[in-house]
Design an enzyme around this catalytic site. Structure first.
Site, PDB file in Angstrom:
ATOM      1  N   CYS A  35      18.411 -31.995  68.495  1.00  0.00           N
ATOM      2  CA  CYS A  35      19.148 -32.884  67.566  1.00  0.00           C
ATOM      3  C   CYS A  35      18.405 -34.190  67.300  1.00  0.00           C
ATOM      4  O   CYS A  35      18.780 -34.937  66.401  1.00  0.00           O
ATOM      5  CB  CYS A  35      20.558 -33.150  68.083  1.00  0.00           C
ATOM      6  SG  CYS A  35      20.598 -34.225  69.538  1.00  0.00           S
TER       7      CYS A  35
ATOM      8  N   HIS B 103       2.785 -44.151  67.332  1.00  0.00           N
ATOM      9  CA  HIS B 103       2.802 -42.956  68.187  1.00  0.00           C
ATOM     10  C   HIS B 103       3.987 -42.934  69.145  1.00  0.00           C
ATOM     11  O   HIS B 103       3.966 -42.204  70.125  1.00  0.00           O
ATOM     12  CB  HIS B 103       1.475 -42.849  68.962  1.00  0.00           C
ATOM     13  CG  HIS B 103       0.297 -42.607  68.055  1.00  0.00           C
ATOM     14  ND1 HIS B 103      -1.017 -42.762  68.449  1.00  0.00           N
ATOM     15  CD2 HIS B 103       0.232 -42.219  66.764  1.00  0.00           C
ATOM     16  CE1 HIS B 103      -1.828 -42.483  67.437  1.00  0.00           C
ATOM     17  NE2 HIS B 103      -1.095 -42.158  66.404  1.00  0.00           N
TER      18      HIS B 103
HETATM   19  P1  OAD Z   1      -9.476 -44.553  72.506  1.00  0.00           P
HETATM   20  O1  OAD Z   1      -9.473 -44.280  73.963  1.00  0.00           O
HETATM   21  O2  OAD Z   1      -9.913 -43.450  71.610  1.00  0.00           O
HETATM   22  O3  OAD Z   1     -10.375 -45.809  72.180  1.00  0.00           O
HETATM   23  C1  OAD Z   1     -10.227 -47.017  72.896  1.00  0.00           C
HETATM   24  C2  OAD Z   1     -11.189 -48.031  72.300  1.00  0.00           C
HETATM   25  O4  OAD Z   1     -10.973 -49.262  72.959  1.00  0.00           O
HETATM   26  C3  OAD Z   1     -12.668 -47.682  72.483  1.00  0.00           C
HETATM   27  O5  OAD Z   1     -13.323 -47.795  71.214  1.00  0.00           O
HETATM   28  C4  OAD Z   1     -13.180 -48.734  73.462  1.00  0.00           C
HETATM   29  O6  OAD Z   1     -14.522 -49.123  73.193  1.00  0.00           O
HETATM   30  C5  OAD Z   1     -12.227 -49.877  73.185  1.00  0.00           C
HETATM   31  N1  OAD Z   1     -12.036 -50.802  74.308  1.00  0.00           N
HETATM   32  C6  OAD Z   1     -12.096 -50.558  75.649  1.00  0.00           C
HETATM   33  N2  OAD Z   1     -11.799 -51.652  76.351  1.00  0.00           N
HETATM   34  C7  OAD Z   1     -11.537 -52.638  75.447  1.00  0.00           C
HETATM   35  C8  OAD Z   1     -11.138 -54.019  75.542  1.00  0.00           C
HETATM   36  N3  OAD Z   1     -10.937 -54.619  76.717  1.00  0.00           N
HETATM   37  N4  OAD Z   1     -10.953 -54.705  74.375  1.00  0.00           N
HETATM   38  C9  OAD Z   1     -11.128 -54.114  73.184  1.00  0.00           C
HETATM   39  N5  OAD Z   1     -11.481 -52.826  73.032  1.00  0.00           N
HETATM   40  C10 OAD Z   1     -11.679 -52.094  74.140  1.00  0.00           C
HETATM   41  O7  OAD Z   1      -7.993 -45.042  72.134  1.00  0.00           O
HETATM   42  P2  OAD Z   1      -7.291 -45.095  70.700  1.00  0.00           P
HETATM   43  O8  OAD Z   1      -8.242 -45.400  69.624  1.00  0.00           O
HETATM   44  O9  OAD Z   1      -6.107 -45.970  70.856  1.00  0.00           O
HETATM   45  O10 OAD Z   1      -2.814 -40.599  70.522  1.00  0.00           O
HETATM   46  O11 OAD Z   1      -6.797 -43.596  70.568  1.00  0.00           O
HETATM   47  C11 OAD Z   1      -6.013 -43.240  69.470  1.00  0.00           C
HETATM   48  C12 OAD Z   1      -5.036 -42.175  69.884  1.00  0.00           C
HETATM   49  O12 OAD Z   1      -5.728 -41.077  70.523  1.00  0.00           O
HETATM   50  C13 OAD Z   1      -4.025 -42.590  70.950  1.00  0.00           C
HETATM   51  O13 OAD Z   1      -2.925 -43.302  70.419  1.00  0.00           O
HETATM   52  C14 OAD Z   1      -3.602 -41.275  71.514  1.00  0.00           C
HETATM   53  C15 OAD Z   1      -4.961 -40.632  71.668  1.00  0.00           C
HETATM   54  O14 OAD Z   1      -4.980 -39.247  71.702  1.00  0.00           O
HETATM   55  C16 OAD Z   1      -1.709 -39.930  70.873  1.00  0.00           C
HETATM   56  O15 OAD Z   1      -1.353 -39.824  72.018  1.00  0.00           O
HETATM   57  C17 OAD Z   1      -0.985 -39.327  69.726  1.00  0.00           C
END
Ligand code: OAD
Length: 254
Positions: A139, A128
């Site tokens: 550009c 991302h």
């Molecule tokens: P999320 O906020 O959707 O999910 C975060 C996950 O991390 C959840 O399942 C939590 O349970 C878990 N979590 C929290 N604390 C933790 C810890 N200490 N150790 C392990 N796990 C933990 O974030 P993403 O899955 O990364 O996209 O979201 C995916 C994408 O959605 C992001 O990259 C972003 C967002 O919209 C863009 O900006 C394009």
């Protein structure tokens, strides 16, 4: 599927995973916002996460930038400042160690905070983008943003186009070469870890399933249940900063 919860008095992993940690050469890891949570970076979908307070359609789409570039820049400058103040945690540092241990290790991340590289990881595929970088909307070239941000005078490229943060917004395609390489590393691996991601955003959410379909053993680390939990071969229900260093202790442990 095996399920372990944390914090545990006696941390244990399956015999199968133990063997794989000692014998595998090709290992791929996918990380999400949860890996940086213990560094103080907010996640997106938790009850106090970013998408509970802010609307992605007003801040993280090209239309939003076109409509109100000042607002979008303010949001990204706020997040840049926040991410500039935090440090890698034991989870990031453990993964940097993993890269030295496995012959063919790939770290695929949805995070834009750069903390994996800061922790010492080199082979990082940033699906991302990276929040500290900018690119021109016309550009595509990278460009510098002045330290002191002037909302009346938005940063421009030398070609005259507007600069924007070099991150992937909703509705945009992922950088082609990055997703191609991440996909190839996923298809080829023997062991795959999905760590700290809610497993709902595509195409990243497909990677663990692709790995598993190709025969890899697929492990999830997350304190909460996700759509992946039911199909993962092994689940560690805990914090990545706690679980990852404990898993590292099993390397070469035959
Ligand atoms: P999320 O906020 O959707 O999910 C975060 C996950 O991390 C959840 O399942 C939590 O349970 C878990 N979590 C929290 N604390 C933790 C810890 N200490 N150790 C392990 N796990 C933990 O974030 P993403 O899955 O990364 O996209 O979201 C995916 C994408 O959605 C992001 O990259 C972003 C967002 O919209 C863009 O900006 C394009």
């Amino acid at each position: 599927m095996r399920l372990y919860s944390s914090p545990m008095k006696e941390f244990a992993i399956s015999e199968r995973l133990r063997n794989l940690l000692c014998r595998s050469t090709r290992v791929t890891v996918l990380t999400g916002a949860g890996v940086s949570a213990e560094s103080g970076v907010p996640t997106f979908r938790s009850p106090d996460g970013l998408w509970a307070k802010f609307k992605p359609e007003e801040l993280a789409t090209f239309d939003a930038f076109h409509r109100n570039p000042q607002l979008v820049w303010e949001w990204y400058n706020y997040r840049r400042r926040l991410m500039g103040e935090v440090l890698p945690n034991p989870g990031h540092r453990a993964l940097a160690e993993w890269e030295k241990y496995f012959v063919d290790f790939a770290l695929v991340t949805q995070n834009v905070d750069g903390l994996h590289r800061q922790a010492g990881s080199v082979q990082v595929y940033e699906l991302h983008g990276n929040i500290q970088k900018n690119k021109c909307v016309d550009c595509g070239k990278p460009g510098e943003v002045p330290d002191v941000f002037d909302p009346e005078n938005l940063p421009c490229c030398e070609c005259g186009g507007m600069l924007r943060p070099d991150v992937v917004w909703f509705g945009e395609l992922l950088p082609e070469s990055v997703i191609e390489k991440a996909w190839a590393k996923t298809e080829a691996c023997e062991l795959f870890f999905s760590i700290g991601t809610s497993s709902v955003v595509q195409p990243a959410a497909s990677l663990p399933l692709v790995a598993q379909r190709q025969g890899a053993y697929m492990v999830e680390i997350n304190p909460e249940e996700t759509p992946l939990s039911g199909v993962a071969d092994e689940v560690f229900r805990g914090l990545s900063g706690d679980i990852l260093p404990r898993i590292t202790e099993y390397f070469n442990d035959e």
